[in-house]
Design an enzyme around this catalytic site. Sequence first.
Site, mmCIF file in Angstrom:
data_model
loop_
_atom_site.group_PDB
_atom_site.id
_atom_site.type_symbol
_atom_site.label_atom_id
_atom_site.label_comp_id
_atom_site.label_asym_id
_atom_site.label_seq_id
_atom_site.Cartn_x
_atom_site.Cartn_y
_atom_site.Cartn_z
ATOM 1 N N SER A 8 -41.839 -75.793 48.969
ATOM 2 C CA SER A 8 -41.224 -75.018 47.708
ATOM 3 C C SER A 8 -42.184 -74.352 46.833
ATOM 4 O O SER A 8 -43.095 -75.054 46.438
ATOM 5 C CB SER A 8 -40.425 -76.010 46.808
ATOM 6 O OG SER A 8 -40.250 -75.208 45.565
ATOM 7 N N ASP A 33 -36.991 -70.967 45.317
ATOM 8 C CA ASP A 33 -36.246 -71.288 44.389
ATOM 9 C C ASP A 33 -35.738 -70.293 43.663
ATOM 10 O O ASP A 33 -36.512 -69.757 42.594
ATOM 11 C CB ASP A 33 -36.668 -72.529 43.631
ATOM 12 C CG ASP A 33 -36.660 -73.755 44.492
ATOM 13 O OD1 ASP A 33 -35.625 -74.257 45.120
ATOM 14 O OD2 ASP A 33 -37.662 -74.419 44.654
HETATM 15 C C1 DX5 Z 1 -35.468 -78.108 42.216
HETATM 16 C C2 DX5 Z 1 -35.853 -77.109 43.356
HETATM 17 C C3 DX5 Z 1 -36.892 -77.796 44.431
HETATM 18 C C4 DX5 Z 1 -38.194 -78.024 43.969
HETATM 19 C C5 DX5 Z 1 -38.773 -79.264 44.512
HETATM 20 O O1 DX5 Z 1 -34.623 -77.705 41.696
HETATM 21 O O2 DX5 Z 1 -34.706 -76.752 44.057
HETATM 22 O O3 DX5 Z 1 -37.007 -77.065 45.561
HETATM 23 O O4 DX5 Z 1 -39.116 -77.157 44.045
HETATM 24 O O5 DX5 Z 1 -39.737 -79.559 43.853
HETATM 25 P P1 DX5 Z 1 -40.510 -81.236 44.205
HETATM 26 O O6 DX5 Z 1 -40.768 -81.341 45.564
HETATM 27 O O7 DX5 Z 1 -41.744 -81.209 43.208
HETATM 28 O O8 DX5 Z 1 -39.482 -82.107 43.575
HETATM 29 ZN ZN ZN Z 2 -35.000 -75.888 46.262
#
Ligand code: DX5
Ligand code: ZN
Length: 221
Positions: A8, A33
């Site tokens: 992400s 995102d």
């Molecule tokens: C949260 C996003 C995720 C986020 C995950 O709302 O949808 O994609 O970037 O980040 P990590 O892996 O750090 O939890």
């Molecule tokens: Zn996400």
Amino acid sequence: MGIRIAPSLLAADFARLGEEVARIPNADWLHVDVMDNHFVPNLTLGVPVVEALGKVAEVPMDLHLMIEDPDRWAPAYVEAGAGSVTFHVEAATAPVRLARELRALGARAGMALRPATPVEPYEELLPELDMLLVMTVEPGFGGQKFLDLCLPKVRRARQLLDKHGLELWLQVDGGVSLETVERCAEAGADTFVAGSAVFGADDPVAMIDSLREKAEASRAS
Ligand code: DX5
Ligand code: ZN
């Protein structure tokens, strides 16, 4: 059963997006995102940035739209170059129509569930989709703690997919790391989003390989 790792970009340095994308050549997808400050209390990026990313990304883009009114806005992300577009069912007015529109435009259609949203009401809708995203944190921010309470839903979603013989990818997103990826894979996930685990690592390439190995081992067992 294929395993896919989708780092992400939310955990990347937003001032150096092109360079950050180049740090993950062995990823299967680039997870992007989109947040609108309404559906979630955070604001990230939109169509122009996705278009620019598409020009430099070596892997296809997996858009995760955490926005109100995806019925109106999601198709533009296919036109911007996304290979997969996931909307939140809690925000969609006509999820079937939207999924069909995304597919007709040439993208994979994904549908996301917040932690408190059950999967069962959407059983009949699954054939309209290419991916189901079970959130493992409340959407809105990276770096949150993985919610174990979401794992039974991953398991039930896998059972529904098996029951109907569906080929949908089952994605988990939020708090996925070397500590939690095995639990997700054992529960039936095959597509893993990891933000801070990958971009926070000294060696993102090695981290992607490690996440993939752990997931593959757990899916096989
Ligand atoms: C949260 C996003 C995720 C986020 C995950 O709302 O949808 O994609 O970037 O980040 P990590 O892996 O750090 O939890
Ligand atoms: Zn996400």
